[in-house]
Scaffold this active site. Sequence first.
Site, short mmCIF file in Angstrom:
data_model
loop_
_atom_site.label_atom_id
_atom_site.label_comp_id
_atom_site.label_asym_id
_atom_site.label_seq_id
_atom_site.Cartn_x
_atom_site.Cartn_y
_atom_site.Cartn_z
N GLU A 189 -10.12 -10.10 -7.59
CA GLU A 189 -9.29 -8.79 -7.27
C GLU A 189 -7.99 -9.07 -8.39
OE1 GLU A 189 -10.26 -8.80 -2.71
OE2 GLU A 189 -7.92 -9.34 -3.79
N LYS A 218 1.36 -1.06 0.22
CA LYS A 218 0.15 -0.14 0.18
C LYS A 218 0.80 1.05 0.16
CE LYS A 218 -3.78 -1.79 2.43
NZ LYS A 218 -4.65 -1.95 3.42
N ARG A 232 2.14 -6.42 9.28
CA ARG A 232 1.74 -6.27 9.55
C ARG A 232 2.08 -5.48 11.70
NH1 ARG A 232 -4.22 -7.01 7.43
NH2 ARG A 232 -3.95 -5.28 5.99
N PHE A 291 -15.56 3.82 7.00
CA PHE A 291 -14.16 4.20 6.52
C PHE A 291 -14.31 4.10 4.33
CE2 PHE A 291 -13.84 -0.05 7.74
CZ PHE A 291 -13.81 -0.58 6.71
N ARG A 347 -2.07 -14.35 4.09
CA ARG A 347 -2.83 -13.49 5.21
C ARG A 347 -2.25 -13.98 6.80
NH1 ARG A 347 -7.03 -10.28 4.71
NH2 ARG A 347 -8.05 -10.94 6.89
N HIS A 350 -2.00 -5.63 1.76
CA HIS A 350 -3.53 -6.59 1.25
C HIS A 350 -3.13 -7.73 0.68
CE1 HIS A 350 -7.56 -7.46 -0.45
NE2 HIS A 350 -6.81 -7.90 -1.79
N ASN A 402 -1.69 0.00 6.83
CA ASN A 402 -1.23 -0.88 7.49
C ASN A 402 -0.76 -1.69 7.17
OD1 ASN A 402 -3.08 -1.72 5.79
ND2 ASN A 402 -4.94 -3.00 7.07
P1 IDP Z 1 -7.72 -6.55 5.23
O1 IDP Z 1 -7.34 -5.95 4.54
O2 IDP Z 1 -7.30 -7.53 7.11
O3 IDP Z 1 -8.42 -7.43 5.10
P2 IDP Z 1 -10.36 -4.89 5.71
O4 IDP Z 1 -11.31 -5.48 7.21
O5 IDP Z 1 -10.80 -6.12 4.61
O6 IDP Z 1 -8.98 -5.59 6.54
O7 IDP Z 1 -10.63 -3.57 5.64
C1 IDP Z 1 -9.21 -3.34 4.27
C2 IDP Z 1 -9.16 -1.83 5.04
O8 IDP Z 1 -9.60 -1.12 5.34
C3 IDP Z 1 -8.15 -2.57 6.57
O9 IDP Z 1 -6.90 -3.15 4.99
C4 IDP Z 1 -7.61 -1.49 6.56
O10 IDP Z 1 -6.73 -0.39 5.93
C5 IDP Z 1 -8.52 -0.27 6.46
N1 IDP Z 1 -9.91 -0.55 7.86
C6 IDP Z 1 -10.24 -1.37 8.07
N2 IDP Z 1 -10.86 -0.75 9.69
C7 IDP Z 1 -10.91 0.06 9.18
C8 IDP Z 1 -11.74 1.20 10.23
O11 IDP Z 1 -12.59 0.87 11.33
N3 IDP Z 1 -11.03 2.21 9.88
C9 IDP Z 1 -10.42 2.84 8.92
N4 IDP Z 1 -9.71 2.04 7.79
C10 IDP Z 1 -10.10 0.53 8.49
MG MG Z 2 -10.38 -7.72 3.45
#
Ligand code: IDP
Ligand code: MG
Length: 153
Positions: free
Chosen positions: A128, A11, A104, A59, A87, A117, A114
């Site tokens: 994707e 990212k 992370r 968000f 993962r 992805h 973070n």
């Molecule tokens: P993941 O990347 O671990 O699969 P997801 O829940 O799919 O997590 O969320 C996608 C991305 O959205 C996360 O990697 C993070 O960058 C962002 N994100 C997730 N939850 C939040 C939040 O509560 N606030 C701000 N950004 C968030």
């Molecule tokens: Mg996700």
Amino acid sequence: MAVEHSLVLIKPDAVQRRFIGEIIGRFEQKGLSISAMRFLQATQTHAEAHYAVHRDKPFFGALVSFITSSPLVALIISGDEAVSVIRNMIGPTDGRKAPPGTIRGDFGCSLGANLVHASDSVENAEIEASIWFPNGEGIVDWKICDEAWLDAD
Ligand code: IDP
Ligand code: MG
């Protein structure tokens, strides 16, 4: 061997912090291999398609603006059970809670920024991959020479 393909994004925060080499290095050290790699600035279209499942989340706007804010690296990374292996390597979403040893957990203290992805299922990896490598363009089908040494099961 159950070869899977995962769509990985390094990212914008990780690119700006010069972690491209570190992150790709971890996947290489693990014995995974690169099937496609692009350095690009994501468009609104990329971002909205990639994060479509989150479009109703509060968000979402911040997420789209973050992922389009600066260049990223999109990769398809392949290997035995690559989706779950990757993962586990990236760790839980929130860098503050991600354990040391995960990407992370080692490099961030943020939920949004973070660093990386990775697809959460084989099905989503395919969806994707079609966003970042439309029509399969840029995907290279090749064999790495150490495969026999990585799989002695
Ligand atoms: P993941 O990347 O671990 O699969 P997801 O829940 O799919 O997590 O969320 C996608 C991305 O959205 C996360 O990697 C993070 O960058 C962002 N994100 C997730 N939850 C939040 C939040 O509560 N606030 C701000 N950004 C968030
Ligand atoms: Mg996700």
